[in-house]
Motif scaffolding. Structure first.
Motif, PDB file in Angstrom:
ATOM      1  N   HIS A  12       6.524  11.763 -35.916  1.00  0.00           N
ATOM      2  CA  HIS A  12       6.286  12.245 -34.557  1.00  0.00           C
ATOM      3  C   HIS A  12       7.217  11.515 -33.602  1.00  0.00           C
ATOM      4  CE1 HIS A  12       2.624  14.460 -35.630  1.00  0.00           C
ATOM      5  NE2 HIS A  12       2.316  13.425 -36.404  1.00  0.00           N
ATOM      6  N   MET A  13       7.459  12.110 -32.466  1.00  0.00           N
ATOM      7  CA  MET A  13       8.202  11.460 -31.398  1.00  0.00           C
ATOM      8  C   MET A  13       7.180  10.890 -30.417  1.00  0.00           C
ATOM      9  SD  MET A  13      11.240  11.925 -32.461  1.00  0.00           S
ATOM     10  CE  MET A  13      12.155  11.272 -31.073  1.00  0.00           C
ATOM     11  N   VAL A  14       7.228   9.573 -30.199  1.00  0.00           N
ATOM     12  CA  VAL A  14       6.297   8.920 -29.284  1.00  0.00           C
ATOM     13  C   VAL A  14       7.093   8.234 -28.184  1.00  0.00           C
ATOM     14  CG1 VAL A  14       4.517   8.579 -31.024  1.00  0.00           C
ATOM     15  CG2 VAL A  14       6.245   6.823 -30.694  1.00  0.00           C
ATOM     16  N   GLU A  15       6.501   8.170 -27.016  1.00  0.00           N
ATOM     17  CA  GLU A  15       7.180   7.519 -25.895  1.00  0.00           C
ATOM     18  C   GLU A  15       6.949   6.025 -25.953  1.00  0.00           C
ATOM     19  OE1 GLU A  15       7.210   7.544 -21.008  1.00  0.00           O
ATOM     20  OE2 GLU A  15       6.375   9.258 -22.084  1.00  0.00           O
ATOM     21  N   HIS A  16       8.031   5.278 -25.851  1.00  0.00           N
ATOM     22  CA  HIS A  16       7.957   3.815 -25.863  1.00  0.00           C
ATOM     23  C   HIS A  16       8.940   3.283 -24.839  1.00  0.00           C
ATOM     24  CE1 HIS A  16       7.360  -0.231 -27.337  1.00  0.00           C
ATOM     25  NE2 HIS A  16       8.655  -0.374 -27.496  1.00  0.00           N
ATOM     26  N   GLU A  17       8.389   2.613 -23.820  1.00  0.00           N
ATOM     27  CA  GLU A  17       9.201   2.033 -22.746  1.00  0.00           C
ATOM     28  C   GLU A  17      10.139   3.084 -22.134  1.00  0.00           C
ATOM     29  OE1 GLU A  17      11.150  -1.415 -24.277  1.00  0.00           O
ATOM     30  OE2 GLU A  17       9.294  -2.586 -24.450  1.00  0.00           O
ATOM     31  N   GLY A  18       9.592   4.273 -21.914  1.00  0.00           N
ATOM     32  CA  GLY A  18      10.329   5.329 -21.235  1.00  0.00           C
ATOM     33  C   GLY A  18      11.261   6.133 -22.116  1.00  0.00           C
TER      34      GLY A  18
ATOM     35  N   ALA B 176       7.412   7.408 -38.199  1.00  0.00           N
ATOM     36  CA  ALA B 176       7.136   8.097 -39.460  1.00  0.00           C
ATOM     37  C   ALA B 176       5.637   8.284 -39.658  1.00  0.00           C
ATOM     38  CB  ALA B 176       7.727   7.311 -40.624  1.00  0.00           C
ATOM     39  N   GLU B 177       5.268   9.491 -40.096  1.00  0.00           N
ATOM     40  CA  GLU B 177       3.867   9.796 -40.357  1.00  0.00           C
ATOM     41  C   GLU B 177       3.794  11.068 -41.194  1.00  0.00           C
ATOM     42  OE1 GLU B 177      -0.373  10.466 -37.982  1.00  0.00           O
ATOM     43  OE2 GLU B 177       1.482  10.156 -36.882  1.00  0.00           O
ATOM     44  N   ALA B 178       2.871  11.096 -42.142  1.00  0.00           N
ATOM     45  CA  ALA B 178       2.725  12.265 -43.010  1.00  0.00           C
ATOM     46  C   ALA B 178       2.417  13.512 -42.188  1.00  0.00           C
ATOM     47  CB  ALA B 178       1.626  12.022 -44.038  1.00  0.00           C
ATOM     48  N   ASP B 179       2.962  14.645 -42.663  1.00  0.00           N
ATOM     49  CA  ASP B 179       2.745  15.942 -42.004  1.00  0.00           C
ATOM     50  C   ASP B 179       3.131  15.898 -40.526  1.00  0.00           C
ATOM     51  OD1 ASP B 179       1.941  17.170 -44.304  1.00  0.00           O
ATOM     52  OD2 ASP B 179      -0.205  16.946 -43.925  1.00  0.00           O
ATOM     53  N   GLY B 180       4.193  15.180 -40.218  1.00  0.00           N
ATOM     54  CA  GLY B 180       4.647  15.091 -38.834  1.00  0.00           C
ATOM     55  C   GLY B 180       5.298  16.376 -38.357  1.00  0.00           C
TER      56      GLY B 180
END
Length: 613
Positions: A64-70, A76-80
Motif C-alpha cells: 500500500h502507499m501510506v503517507e509519511h511526513e508529507g 509491503a503488505e499481502a493483497d496490497g
C-alpha cells in the motif's frame, strides 16, 4: 547461494532434469536462511532466471502507499493495492537495479486496482496475476492480445531489445494471500535465441515461487513485528516525555546521541575503544535500550518529578501557610481594638501593633524565600525558620471532618485537640508522615542487585522538614522516588521475554545513572561492571539533559558550558573519559548541537583544554 551438489542432469518423464529438483531443494534451504531482505529478493529472481535460463526478470512486492511526513511511501503488505518494482535484471542489456546494487528503479508502483473505479486492473499482466493468483505464460508479447504490453514495446523501441516470452508467477503466502509477483523475461534457447517458456518448467518455477513466498512472508512478518515493537516503544517514550514538561523530548534525543557515539566507538582506531565492535543486532539492541531507558518514569508521580518549591505536592502548600500568617495578623488587630475599647492607650498600642505586623510580614517573606529553594540553606536560616514556626494562630473548626480516610488515619496517631486550639504557624505533624506500604519499593533487590538506601518513610511532608532542605527542593524521600524510576525500568524490562539478540536491553537501559566508581544507582556499579554500550548510555543521558532547551525550569546551557560540566564529571569518575574524548575528537558534540540545540546555545568550544593538546 551455495555451490550446487546436485547429480548430473538426467531427463525424467516430465521433461525436467532431476538435477533441477535437487537444485530447487538447495535453493529453498538457502532462501530460508537468508536474513537480508534485499539479498533474499535478489536471490529469488536470480535463481528463478537460472532454473529456466531467462535473460531477464522483475520481482514485484504487493503493498500500500501510506503517507509519511508529507510523502507517499510504499509499505509491503499481502493483497496490497500496488505492485512495487523491487528487483530488475536484463543480462543482455547489462541492466541490474534494486536489491544489493544500490540502483533505484525509476518506475512507479503498478496499480492493482483502478484508482477511480476500484475495479481490478486486468490490462497489466503482473497486476492480473496479483488479482487472480494464477500463473500466466506468454509465448510472445507481440502476438498477445489479452494484456496491454505497451510498456515492453516502448522499452524495446528505446533500447533495441526484443521482448518476447513472459512467465508471470504469483507469490502466495501460507494463507493463500498474494505477496508479490515473479516475472521472467525471454527464455533462452541453445543458440541464445529467445524462446517461449516450456510448460514443463512452469511447475518448477511455481514451486520455487512457493518457497520464495514463504521466505519473503516470514521476513515481512518479522519486519512488521519489529515496526510494531519500535512504534510501541516510541509511543511509551513519547507518553513519558508528554507526561512531564520537564523532560520534553529527552527519550527521543538520547537514542540519536547513543547511536552517534556507538558508531564512532566502533570506528575508533586507537585507545581503549579500538577493540570495541557492535554488529547490526547490537546496534538495534542499544537503540531500543535508549528508547526504553526511562520507561520506569511511567510510575513516578509528576508532582514529585516537577516539584518546583519545597512545600509543593499536588499543590503548593505555601498558600495554606500564608493564610495562617494572615490569621495571625487579624488576631493581633482584633486584640488591638479590644484593648482600645477597654480604655488602653490607642497611640502606644498602635505603635506596638504596627511593629508586630511588620515582623509578621518579614517572617512570612523569609518563609516564602525558603520555599523557593536555590541557594544553600545555612544553619542560621534553619534556626530562624524554627523560631518563626513557634508562632501560633487559633483554630476554631474541627480539622478531622471532610478529609480522606487515609489522612484521618494518619491524624489519629495523636489525640484530637479541644477547640478552640492553638496551632503553630509551621509544624511537622503526624499526618505528614506516610509509612511505607510497598509503593515505590525496589522489589527483588537480591535478584536484580539493587543497592539503594531506602528512607524510613514513603513521604515526609513536614513543613519545617521540607523548608529546611539544604539545596534544591527535594527531600531524601522525594529523591528516592525519582531515583526509583531506574529500578522500575530494570524490573519492567526484566519481565519481558526478549529474544537472545535483545537480552542486553535491560543492562544497557538500567545503567545510565551509574558511575565508574560505584557511587551511582541503583546497583552502585563500577567501570568493570559496565559494558561500553552501558557507559555510552550514561554519557548520552547526561549530555542530552545538560544541553536540553525544552526544560521550563532552567535556562538552556550553552554548548561550552555543557562540555565544561561534563569534564568535571569525568574528573569525578562519573563519566567514561574515553567516551568523553571520543565525543570531542569525533566532532559528535558539534553534530548533535547543530541538530538539536538552539542557535543561541551553540558557541565555540576549545576542546584542547580537555584533550591535553
Amino acid at each position: 547461494m551455495p555451490e550446487s551438489t546436485a547429480p548430473d542432469k538426467a531427463p525424467d518423464d516430465q521433461g525436467v532434469n532431476t538435477a533441477d529438483y535437487a537444485k530447487l531443494i538447495e535453493i529453498g534451504i538457502a532462501l530460508s536462511a537468508e536474513r537480508d531482505h534485499h539479498r533474499l529478493l535478489e536471490n529469488i529472481l536470480l535463481e528463478a532466471k537460472t532454473l529456466c535460463n531467462a535473460d531477464g526478470g522483475t520481482l514485484y512486492l504487493c503493498g500500500h502507499m501510506v503517507e509519511h511526513e508529507g510523502e507517499d511511501v510504499f509499505e509491503a503488505e499481502a493483497d496490497g493495492k500496488f505492485l512495487k518494482f523491487e528487483i530488475m535484471r536484463t543480462d543482455s542489456l547489462g541492466i541490474a537495479k534494486g536489491g544489493t546494487t544500490g540502483e533505484d528503479i525509476p518506475f512507479p508502483p503498478i496499480s492493482v486496482y483502478d484508482v477511480e473505479t476500484g475495479e481490478a486492473n486486468h490490462k497489466n499482466v503482473a497486476s492480473h496475476v496479483a488479482v487472480s493468483g494464477k500463473t500466466v505464460n506468454i509465448p510472445d508479447v507481440y502476438e498477445a492480445t489479452e494484456f496491454d504490453f505497451t510498456g515492453p514495446r516502448k522499452f524495446d523501441e528505446s533500447t533495441g531489445y526484443r521482448s518476447k516470452s513472459f512467465l508471470n508467477v504469483p507469490l502466495k503466502n501460507h494463507s493463500g494471500e498474494i505477496i508479490g509477483v515473479l516475472q521472467l523475461l525471454n527464455a533462452q534457447g541453445k543458440n541464445g535465441e529467445s524462446i517461449p517458456f516450456s510448460a514443463q518448467i512452469v511447475p518448477l518455477i511455481e514451486a520455487l515461487a512457493s518457497q520464495a513466498a514463504v521466505a519473503v512472508d516470514n521476513q515481512m512478518l518479522i519486519e512488521a513485528q519489529a515496526r510494531l515493537m519500535d512504534s510501541f516503544i516510541q509511543l511509551i517514550a513519547g507518553a513519558i516525555d508528554a507526561k512531564s514538561p520537564y523532560t520534553g523530548g529527552h527519550c527521543a534525543r538520547v537514542p540519536e546521541l547513543a547511536q552517534m557515539l556507538a558508531t564512532a566507538a566502533v570506528n575508533a582506531d586507537h585507545g581503549e575503544l579500538s577493540d570495541f565492535t557492535l554488529d547490526e543486532a547490537g546496534f538495534r539492541e542499544l537503540h531500543l535500550a535508549s528508547w526504553l531507558h526511562d520507561c520506569g518514569k511511567v510510575v513516578t508521580p509528576e508532582y514529585v518529578v516537577d516539584k518546583a518549591t519545597k512545600l509543593e505536592t499536588i499543590n503548593d502548600r505555601i498558600h495554606e501557610v500564608r493564610m495562617r500568617f494572615e490569621i495571625q495578623k487579624r488576631e493581633l488587630e482584633i486584640a488591638y481594638w479590644k484593648q482600645v475599647a477597654d480604655g488602653g492607650d490607642r497611640d502606644a498600642l498602635k505603635v506596638e501593633l504596627d511593629a508586630k505586623l511588620d515582623q509578621i510580614d518579614d517572617d512570612y517573606a523569609f518563609v516564602a524565600e525558603c520555599n523557593v529553594g536555590g541557594e544553600f540553606m545555612a544553619p542560621e536560616k534553619v534556626e530562624r525558620l524554627k523560631q518563626i514556626a513557634q508562632g501560633t494562630w487559633t483554630r476554631t473548626l474541627d480539622d478531622r471532618i471532610g478529609i480522606s480516610h487515609e489522612e484521618l488515619r494518619r491524624k489519629e496517631v495523636k489525640p484530637a485537640k479541644a477547640i478552640p486550639a492553638q496551632e503553630f504557624l509551621l509544624a511537622d505533624r503526624a499526618e505528614h508522615l506516610f509509612h511505607r506500604d510497598g509503593t515505590f519499593e525496589a522489589p527483588n533487590s537480591e535478584q536484580f542487585g539493587f543497592d539503594m538506601a531506602v528512607p524510613e518513610h514513603l513521604f515526609n511532608r513536614g513543613e519545617i522538614y521540607n523548608l529546611s532542605i539544604a539545596r534544591g527542593t527535594l527531600t531524601n524521600e522525594d529523591r528516592y522516588i525519582i531515583q526509583n524510576h531506574i529500578v522500575q525500568t530494570i524490573v519492567m524490562l526484566g519481565q519481558l521475554p526478549f529474544p537472545k539478540h535483545l537480552r542486553k536491553i535491560p543492562e544497557y537501559a538500567g545503567a545510565h545513572h551509574e558511575t565508574l566508581i560505584g557511587t551511582g544507582y541503583p546497583r552502585k556499579l563500577s567501570k568493570k561492571d559496565m559494558s561500553v554500550p552501558a557507559r555510552i548510555m550514561a554519557l548520552a543521558d547526561v549530555f542530552e539533559a545538560l544541553t536540553a532547551a525544552d526544560r521550563p525550569y532552567k535556562k538552556p546551557k550553552t554548548l561550552s558550558d555543557s562540555i565544561k560540566i561534563l569534564s568535571f564529571m569525568v574528573k569525578d569518575q562519573h563519566i567514561d573519559p574515553d567516551l568523553f574524548r571520543l565525543l570531542l575528537e569525533s566532532g559528535i558534540y558539534k553534530d548533535y548541537a547543530e541538530r538539536f540545540l538552539k542557535p543561541e546555545q551553540i558557541d565555540e568550544v576549545d576542546i584542547s583544554k580537555y584533550l591535553g593538546a
